[in-house]
Design an enzyme around this catalytic site. Structure first.
Site, PDB file in Angstrom:
ATOM      1  N   THR A  15       0.639  -1.312  -0.106  1.00 52.25           N
ATOM      2  CA  THR A  15      -0.090   0.079  -0.008  1.00 52.25           C
ATOM      3  C   THR A  15       0.901   1.155   0.198  1.00 52.25           C
ATOM      4  O   THR A  15       0.295   2.298   0.104  1.00 52.25           O
ATOM      5  CB  THR A  15      -0.727   0.019   1.299  1.00 52.25           C
ATOM      6  OG1 THR A  15      -0.142  -0.245   2.261  1.00 52.25           O
ATOM      7  CG2 THR A  15      -1.918  -1.131   1.243  1.00 52.25           C
ATOM      8  N   CYS A 132      17.880   4.327  -4.180  1.00 49.66           N
ATOM      9  CA  CYS A 132      17.512   4.879  -5.323  1.00 49.66           C
ATOM     10  C   CYS A 132      18.814   5.714  -6.256  1.00 49.66           C
ATOM     11  O   CYS A 132      18.985   5.627  -7.113  1.00 49.66           O
ATOM     12  CB  CYS A 132      16.250   5.715  -5.352  1.00 49.66           C
ATOM     13  SG  CYS A 132      16.116   6.526  -3.976  1.00 49.66           S
ATOM     14  N   HIS A 252      14.811  11.519  -9.521  1.00 52.43           N
ATOM     15  CA  HIS A 252      16.061  12.206  -8.965  1.00 52.43           C
ATOM     16  C   HIS A 252      16.967  12.355  -9.937  1.00 52.43           C
ATOM     17  O   HIS A 252      17.261  11.935 -10.884  1.00 52.43           O
ATOM     18  CB  HIS A 252      16.679  10.945  -8.168  1.00 52.43           C
ATOM     19  CG  HIS A 252      16.130  10.650  -6.811  1.00 52.43           C
ATOM     20  ND1 HIS A 252      14.841  11.220  -6.210  1.00 52.43           N
ATOM     21  CD2 HIS A 252      16.503   9.917  -5.817  1.00 52.43           C
ATOM     22  CE1 HIS A 252      14.543  10.629  -5.099  1.00 52.43           C
ATOM     23  NE2 HIS A 252      15.659   9.785  -4.828  1.00 52.43           N
TER      24      HIS A 252
HETATM   25  P1  NAP Z   1       5.411   4.249   2.424  1.00 53.64           P
HETATM   26  O1  NAP Z   1       4.655   5.165   1.305  1.00 53.64           O
HETATM   27  O2  NAP Z   1       5.375   5.166   3.624  1.00 53.64           O
HETATM   28  O3  NAP Z   1       4.633   2.991   2.731  1.00 53.64           O
HETATM   29  C1  NAP Z   1       5.257   1.996   3.751  1.00 53.64           C
HETATM   30  C2  NAP Z   1       4.699   0.923   3.097  1.00 53.64           C
HETATM   31  O4  NAP Z   1       5.090  -0.045   4.240  1.00 53.64           O
HETATM   32  C3  NAP Z   1       3.049   0.671   3.506  1.00 53.64           C
HETATM   33  O5  NAP Z   1       2.577  -0.209   2.776  1.00 53.64           O
HETATM   34  C4  NAP Z   1       2.804   0.250   5.025  1.00 53.64           C
HETATM   35  O6  NAP Z   1       1.840  -0.191   5.159  1.00 53.64           O
HETATM   36  C5  NAP Z   1       3.914  -0.558   4.972  1.00 53.64           C
HETATM   37  N1  NAP Z   1       4.359  -0.896   6.419  1.00 53.64           N
HETATM   38  C6  NAP Z   1       4.637  -0.035   7.379  1.00 53.64           C
HETATM   39  N2  NAP Z   1       4.872  -0.630   8.512  1.00 53.64           N
HETATM   40  C7  NAP Z   1       4.640  -2.034   8.386  1.00 53.64           C
HETATM   41  C8  NAP Z   1       4.614  -3.164   9.158  1.00 53.64           C
HETATM   42  N3  NAP Z   1       4.975  -3.062  10.565  1.00 53.64           N
HETATM   43  N4  NAP Z   1       4.267  -4.338   8.678  1.00 53.64           N
HETATM   44  C9  NAP Z   1       4.050  -4.394   7.461  1.00 53.64           C
HETATM   45  N5  NAP Z   1       3.841  -3.419   6.684  1.00 53.64           N
HETATM   46  C10 NAP Z   1       4.281  -2.144   7.134  1.00 53.64           C
HETATM   47  O7  NAP Z   1       6.935   4.433   2.233  1.00 53.64           O
HETATM   48  P2  NAP Z   1       7.675   4.083   0.813  1.00 53.64           P
HETATM   49  O8  NAP Z   1       8.011   5.201   0.097  1.00 53.64           O
HETATM   50  O9  NAP Z   1       6.682   2.978   0.114  1.00 53.64           O
HETATM   51  O10 NAP Z   1       8.901   3.212   1.302  1.00 53.64           O
HETATM   52  C11 NAP Z   1       8.807   2.188   2.138  1.00 53.64           C
HETATM   53  C12 NAP Z   1      10.123   1.455   2.249  1.00 53.64           C
HETATM   54  O11 NAP Z   1      10.865   1.346   0.803  1.00 53.64           O
HETATM   55  C13 NAP Z   1      11.289   2.406   2.927  1.00 53.64           C
HETATM   56  O12 NAP Z   1      11.208   2.483   4.357  1.00 53.64           O
HETATM   57  C14 NAP Z   1      12.570   2.060   2.269  1.00 53.64           C
HETATM   58  O13 NAP Z   1      12.978   1.028   3.277  1.00 53.64           O
HETATM   59  C15 NAP Z   1      12.201   1.608   1.234  1.00 53.64           C
HETATM   60  N6  NAP Z   1      12.727   2.510   0.063  1.00 53.64           N
HETATM   61  C16 NAP Z   1      13.575   2.254  -0.688  1.00 53.64           C
HETATM   62  C17 NAP Z   1      14.110   3.031  -1.665  1.00 53.64           C
HETATM   63  C18 NAP Z   1      15.098   2.775  -2.412  1.00 53.64           C
HETATM   64  O14 NAP Z   1      16.181   3.813  -2.763  1.00 53.64           O
HETATM   65  N7  NAP Z   1      15.304   1.831  -3.042  1.00 53.64           N
HETATM   66  C19 NAP Z   1      13.230   4.381  -1.998  1.00 53.64           C
HETATM   67  C20 NAP Z   1      12.053   4.544  -1.222  1.00 53.64           C
HETATM   68  C21 NAP Z   1      11.865   3.628  -0.284  1.00 53.64           C
HETATM   69  P3  NAP Z   1       0.548   0.477   5.746  1.00 53.64           P
HETATM   70  O15 NAP Z   1      -0.448   1.226   4.394  1.00 53.64           O
HETATM   71  O16 NAP Z   1      -0.336  -0.470   6.697  1.00 53.64           O
HETATM   72  O17 NAP Z   1       0.877   1.632   6.682  1.00 53.64           O
HETATM   73  O1  3JN Z   2      14.640   9.659   0.231  1.00 50.32           O
HETATM   74  C1  3JN Z   2      14.892   9.188  -0.880  1.00 50.32           C
HETATM   75  O2  3JN Z   2      15.003   9.940  -1.957  1.00 50.32           O
HETATM   76  C2  3JN Z   2      15.130   7.603  -0.920  1.00 50.32           C
HETATM   77  C3  3JN Z   2      14.862   6.903   0.522  1.00 50.32           C
HETATM   78  C4  3JN Z   2      15.032   5.828   0.574  1.00 50.32           C
HETATM   79  C5  3JN Z   2      14.837   5.370   1.901  1.00 50.32           C
HETATM   80  C6  3JN Z   2      13.875   5.761   2.888  1.00 50.32           C
HETATM   81  C7  3JN Z   2      13.608   5.337   3.981  1.00 50.32           C
HETATM   82  C8  3JN Z   2      14.131   4.234   4.605  1.00 50.32           C
HETATM   83  C9  3JN Z   2      15.464   4.102   2.522  1.00 50.32           C
HETATM   84  C10 3JN Z   2      16.346   3.561   1.705  1.00 50.32           C
HETATM   85  O3  3JN Z   2      16.090   2.559   0.782  1.00 50.32           O
HETATM   86  O4  3JN Z   2      17.754   3.533   1.947  1.00 50.32           O
HETATM   87  C11 3JN Z   2      15.018   3.821   3.625  1.00 50.32           C
HETATM   88  C12 3JN Z   2      15.887   2.522   4.229  1.00 50.32           C
HETATM   89  O5  3JN Z   2      15.588   1.472   3.949  1.00 50.32           O
HETATM   90  O6  3JN Z   2      16.919   2.642   4.864  1.00 50.32           O
END
Ligand code: NAP
Ligand code: 3JN
Length: 349
Positions: A15, A132, A252
């Site tokens: 989500t 990313c 980005h």
């Molecule tokens: P987001 O829009 O805030 O979405 C967070 C997601 O995680 C929602 O589906 C949420 O569910 C779920 N979640 C939160 N707590 C949880 C739990 N305890 N158990 C199961 N699901 C849970 O955040 P996002 O931007 O999608 O990013 C999510 C994560 O992806 C980040 O924290 C980071 O680690 C990673 N990310 C990686 C990159 C990258 O650079 N590769 C970039 C962005 C993010 P609900 O709807 O129930 O709250």
């Molecule tokens: O801020 C951005 O543009 C990228 C963010 C990535 C991010 C956000 C929250 C937690 C990460 C990540 O993928 O490095 C994390 C995390 O998993 O540490």
């Protein structure tokens, strides 16, 4: 993709901003799916999501959710991955983890298929998807490193708010409207939800992404530095990063300075190299004002490179501008691409 066999795919964080793009990318690539399990926290449990015209109900992620799962795409934050990714792997799933939880673990491959696909073979149940900002930079720089060697990288990023999640996108839009309407507002999310102070993002540029580490760099900057060296297998590569948030929704952008090992290389040499590079689109015609931009890269899977110039003082120095959709190549597409490679390499059961 040829639909030889369908796999049971789980999306953890379905989500969220990244999860939504994961689902769109699985659909766009026609990834062979026999069963789809959508997982979130209790907040979104019960929510209905349409995938390929069929309704799926989101469930709470727990260890048992991974029984029978072949591949699990995680993007629900590092603390969720730390607990549930090993549970999924224990049950036979291959985890592609989008968080920083395992990226620097020597036992876990950190993979960008255009750069180090072969590292996939070393997986022990978990494969990490890099940050990313790192991904788009290494896609553009690896062909250069292969051809001419790479000594130094200095990068400044201009990062979209979507990188900080769905709530940061909302904050930028609501704040922008408030500024235009001359209304009051209170920043609550950016630059970093878990840090003490929050600043205006609308009509601003904020030089902080994630919290600060003890050395004065932020965690985002240290991720770029450490992950680049790991992915390229180049521990001696000199890397410095400054990461900045700007009020852009998706995409980005990065201003990158590199120093290569070889003398006498021309801008034309780099353009020729990058115009043939896997996953790269060269957009570099200053005479036509053609260069990469966040809005033109949005929705695309590739990494765009332009503004390639030779440094005026250093024959081995070059400057360039690298742009990609942070939620696609920076997150969802790189993960689905790893899953596609697992299928192609016959590594999925
Ligand atoms: P987001 O829009 O805030 O979405 C967070 C997601 O995680 C929602 O589906 C949420 O569910 C779920 N979640 C939160 N707590 C949880 C739990 N305890 N158990 C199961 N699901 C849970 O955040 P996002 O931007 O999608 O990013 C999510 C994560 O992806 C980040 O924290 C980071 O680690 C990673 N990310 C990686 C990159 C990258 O650079 N590769 C970039 C962005 C993010 P609900 O709807 O129930 O709250
Ligand atoms: O801020 C951005 O543009 C990228 C963010 C990535 C991010 C956000 C929250 C937690 C990460 C990540 O993928 O490095 C994390 C995390 O998993 O540490």
């Amino acid at each position: 993709m040829e639909n030889i066999k369908g796999y049971h795919v789980a999306v953890v964080g379905a989500t969220g901003a990244v999860g939504e793009k994961m689902l769109q990318t699985l659909e766009r690539r026609d990834f062979p799916i026999s069963k789809l399990t959508l997982l979130s926290s209790e907040r979104s449990a019960g929510k209905k999501i349409i995938f390929k015209g069929e309704e799926h109900t989101v469930q709470v992620a727990k260890p048992e959710s991974f029984e029978g799962v072949d591949v699990a795409l995680f993007s629900a934050g590092g603390s969720v991955s730390k607990v549930l990714a090993p549970e999924a792997a224990k049950r036979g799933a291959i985890v592609v983890d989008n968080t920083s939880a395992f990226r620097m673990d020597p036992e876990v491959p950190l993979v960008v298929p255009e750069v180090n696909e072969a590292d996939i073979h070393a997986h022990k149940g978990i494969i990490a998807n890099p940050n990313c900002s790192t991904i788009q930079m290494v896609v553009a720089l690896e062909p250069i490193r292969q051809a001419y060697g790479l000594k130094k990288v200095i990068v400044s990023t201009y990062q979209a708010v979507s990188g900080a999640g769905a709530s940061a996108i909302r904050e930028m839009k609501e704040q922008s409207q408030a500024v235009l309407n001359d209304e009051e507002f209170t920043p609550e999310i950016l630059p970093c939800g878990s840090d003490k102070k929050h600043y205006q993002i609308a009509f601003n540029a904020v030089p902080q992404i994630d919290k600060f580490t003890d050395n004065g760099y932020t965690f985002e900057e240290m991720k770029m530095i450490n992950e680049t060296k790991k992915i390229m297998h180049a521990p001696d590569l000199q890397v410095a990063a400054t990461c900045v948030r700007i009020p852009v929704e998706y995409g980005h952008s990065e201003s990158v300075y590199i120093e290569i090992d070889k003398e006498g290389v021309t801008v034309e040499d780099l353009k020729n190299l990058l115009s043939d590079a896997d996953g790269v689109i060269l957009e570099d015609k200053p005479e036509e004002q053609l260069y990469p931009m966040a809005v033109t890269a949005t929705g695309k899977l590739e990494t765009f490179v332009g503004r390639i110039r030779k440094d005026l003082d250093n024959d081995k120095g070059f400057h360039m501008w690298i742009v990609s959709d942070n939620l696609l190549k920076g997150a969802a597409w790189n993960s689905v691409q790893i899953a596609e490679r697992l299928v192609a390499l016959n590594l999925l059961k």
